[in-house]
Design an enzyme around this catalytic site. Structure first.
Site, PDB file in Angstrom:
ATOM      1  CB  CYS A 247      12.218   9.059   9.784  1.00 46.30           C
ATOM      2  SG  CYS A 247      13.217   7.674   9.223  1.00 46.30           S
TER       3      CYS A 247
ATOM      4  CD  GLU B  65      12.113   0.502   8.947  1.00 44.08           C
ATOM      5  OE1 GLU B  65      12.300   1.472   8.239  1.00 44.08           O
ATOM      6  OE2 GLU B  65      12.816  -0.572   8.773  1.00 44.08           O
TER       7      GLU B  65
ATOM      8  CD  GLU C 101      -2.649   8.248   2.004  1.00 41.61           C
ATOM      9  OE1 GLU C 101      -1.803   7.477   1.932  1.00 41.61           O
ATOM     10  OE2 GLU C 101      -3.194   8.712   2.971  1.00 41.61           O
TER      11      GLU C 101
ATOM     12  CE  LYS D 292      -1.982   3.003   1.785  1.00 40.58           C
ATOM     13  NZ  LYS D 292      -1.797   4.436   1.244  1.00 40.58           N
ATOM     14  N   PRO D 293       1.179   1.791  -1.285  1.00 43.78           N
ATOM     15  CG  PRO D 293       1.423   1.939  -3.254  1.00 43.78           C
ATOM     16  CD  PRO D 293       0.639   1.517  -2.340  1.00 43.78           C
TER      17      PRO D 293
ATOM     18  CD  GLU E 164       9.296  12.615  12.678  1.00 46.50           C
ATOM     19  OE1 GLU E 164       8.004  12.252  12.771  1.00 46.50           O
ATOM     20  OE2 GLU E 164      10.108  12.085  12.222  1.00 46.50           O
TER      21      GLU E 164
ATOM     22  CB  THR F 231      -0.114   5.609  10.845  1.00 50.03           C
ATOM     23  OG1 THR F 231      -0.600   7.156  10.905  1.00 50.03           O
ATOM     24  CG2 THR F 231      -0.907   4.612  10.125  1.00 50.03           C
TER      25      THR F 231
ATOM     26  N   GLY G 260       9.946   2.765  17.073  1.00 50.61           N
ATOM     27  CA  GLY G 260       9.743   1.718  16.299  1.00 50.61           C
ATOM     28  C   GLY G 260       9.678   0.304  17.197  1.00 50.61           C
TER      29      GLY G 260
ATOM     30  N   GLY H  93       8.965   7.717  13.679  1.00 54.96           N
ATOM     31  CA  GLY H  93       9.419   8.895  13.606  1.00 54.96           C
ATOM     32  C   GLY H  93      10.747   9.012  14.169  1.00 54.96           C
TER      33      GLY H  93
END
Ligand SMILES: NC(=O)C1=CN([C@@H]2O[C@H](COP(=O)(O)OP(=O)(O)OC[C@H]3O[C@@H](n4cnc5c(N)ncnc54)[C@H](O)[C@@H]3O)[C@@H](O)[C@H]2O)C=CC1
Ligand SMILES: O=C(O)/C=C/C=C(\O)C(=O)O
Length: 492
Positions: free
Chosen positions: A284, A251, A179, A176-177, A381, A233, A454, A253
């Site tokens: 990141c 993986e 958007e 899922k690339p 971040e 997310t 992570g 921030g």
């Protein structure tokens, strides 16, 4: 869609076929924030189809030898290299990254991501662990269908970093690339097909994270989820993985310290500090908190100012550009909001601090000081070209400041003292600590984020620990000994 002379497919890629979307979404270029066209959007039904195709393809791809898979994957890597010009103009237009940097580094790294793991998989081999009563034979079996979810700041590099080990180990995948920059991954699927990656082995479903990404993470037919993106997310993806009890690699921030000691080569430190603004700071791993030893602080600051002053901000497709735009109007507002609030809290702008005349989404490389350790600008971040500046007197103080963060992705240390490099490197809490260097990536080395940066470790054989079921066949030593007179399954 056409980007310059390159035709870019914007449909999904499922079971070796281009498939129209259940909906579509607008794709913009951050270069001037104009609309490039539309891309197919996905929903749960399309994710179901993609996972089903991947499960069917797993029966053959998962059983092929690593050598046979390696032949196909090496061709895939070659197609990536051969299409450097097309991939770099597409990704640069799509996400605003520098075209020359994508061509020079990201494409090669993407090809290596595939090639490295193809070669490594041929030598996974397993282990034999002799014991007094049993001999344990450890084997690596592909896990099944891997869900790969990636962000917009490096779609090709970060997607292939997952595709390489997943496919080489014998998994099939649904990618899922992002958007906000879906195009280069759409093109990547065509290159996989040209290389002979069989239908169903690599599926690409585009769409919004909350719909398509969530449907993929939730899918019960998935055996692994590898995600790169924000911690917010990451939590949702981990929750979905927990519901299906599926291993997940995250993986996330970073808010990495960039520590410069008085013994350092200040020219090298300043040049590397300026590099933290690359990709408009949307990296990141970037060392966004500069910590300078007080005795050299003024001199270092002048050198950094000079290096950054020489950087050209503008169209990322131009060879002479060093800093391009932010990804979206939303990201621009986010970055500006951070700077405005920091100023309201007493920070001064040492340089930058505002929109650049290159266009709507361009923000000047910015350095802020004084900043308090607990302030938002030091702790959160930004994901933009905004660094903070702090000074310290003692090594121990530098370590305390460096570690006073909820993140732990990376750190950069500049020092001329090898003992100090080792001491401080060991004391800093981060998955990767670079000494007198930055962003040197050995694919055999572990890559991970500590704390909010992570969960899990990838890189080298650790990637196979994640993408495989690591199995133990434990055999009673006495059963098959030559000449033994009884017992089940004894060979004659
Ligand atoms: N540690 C690392 O290696 C890297 C970390 N990042 C981090 O990524 C962030 C920036 O990237 P963004 O794209 O804004 O992150 P994001 O978390 O918003 O999105 C990342 C991906 O997740 C998808 N997604 C969004 N909501 C989802 C959901 N509910 N379920 C499943 N998938 C969902 C998105 O569509 C996108 O493909 C920054 O925090 C940055 O530090 C970025 C690159 C590398
Ligand atoms: O090198 C990697 O595997 C990951 C790199 C991450 C970034 O470049 C990024 O977040 O920009």
């Amino acid at each position: 869609m056409k980007i310059e002379t390159v035709y870019v497919p914007t449909d999904h890629y499922i079971d070796g076929k281009r498939v129209s979307g259940s909906a579509s979404f607008e794709v913009r270029t951050p270069i001037d924030n104009s609309v490039l066209g539309t891309c197919a959007g996905g929903n749960k039904d399309l994710i179901d189809r993609a996972v089903e195709a991947a499960r069917a393809a797993f029966h053959t791809w998962g059983k092929a030898s690593a050598v046979a898979r390696g032949v196909v994957l090496r061709r895939f890597a070659q197609r990536i290299r051969a299409n450097k010009a097309a991939l770099s103009i597409v990704e640069s237009t799509d996400n605003g990254g520098l075209r020359h940097a994508i061509a020079a580094h990201m494409i090669e790294r993407s090809a290596q991501n595939i090639e490295f793991f193809a070669a490594r998989a041929e030598h996974i081999g397993g282990e034999v662990v002799p014991g007094s009563t049993n001999t344990d034979i450890v084997t690596y079996e592909p896990a099944g269908v891997a869900a790969l979810i990636t962000p917009w700041n490096g779609p090709l590099m970060l997607s292939t970093w997952k595709l390489g080990p997943a496919l080489a180990a014998g998994n099939t995948v649904v990618l899922k690339p992002p958007e906000l920059a879906p195009l280069s991954c759409g093109l990547l699927a065509s290159l996989a097909e040209e290389a002979g990656v069989p239908p169903g082995v690599l599926n690409v479903v585009h769409g919004d994270g909350t719909v398509t990404g969530q449907a993929l993470a939730d899918h019960p037919g998935i055996s692994r989820i590898s995600f790169t993106g924000s911690p917010q997310t990451g939590r949702k993806v981990a929750t979905a993985a927990a519901a299906n009890l599926v291993p997940v690699s995250l993986e996330l921030g970073g808010k990495s310290p960039f520590v410069v000691f008085s013994s350092a080569d200040l020219d090298a430190a300043a040049a590397t500090a300026a590099r933290q603004y690359f990709n408009a700071g949307q990296v990141c791993l970037a060392g966004t908190r500069i910590l300078a030893e007080r005795s050299i602080a003024q001199s270092l600051l002048e050198k950094i100012r000079e290096k950054v002053g020489a950087m050209r901000i503008g169209d990322p497709r131009d060879e002479s550009t060093s800093i391009g735009p932010l990804i979206s109007a939303r990201q621009f507002e986010r970055v500006k909001g951070f700077v405005d609030r920091a100023r309201a809290q007493g920070a001064e702008v040492l340089f930058g601090g505002r929109q650049h005349s290159a266009g709507e989404l361009y923000f000047e490389p910015t350095l802020l000081a004084p900043v308090s350790q607990k302030s938002e600008i030091v702790q959160n971040e930004v994901f933009g070209p905004v660094l903070t500046w702090q000074t310290f007197d003692e090594e121990a103080e530098a370590i305390t400041l460096a570690n006073d963060t909820t993140f732990g992705l990376a750190a950069v240390i500049f020092t001329g003292d090898p003992a100090q490099a080792e001491r401080v490197g060991k004391a800093i809490v981060a998955g990767t600590v670079w000494v007198n260097s930055f962003f040197v990536r050995n694919l055999a080395a572990p890559f991970s984020g500590f704390r909010l940066s992570g969960v899990g470790v990838e890189g080298g054989n650790r990637s196979f620990d994640f993408y495989c079921n690591v199995k133990n066949l434990s055999i009673d030593n006495a059963s098959f000994q030559r000449g033994a007179s009884s017992g089940p399954g004894r060979p004659h």
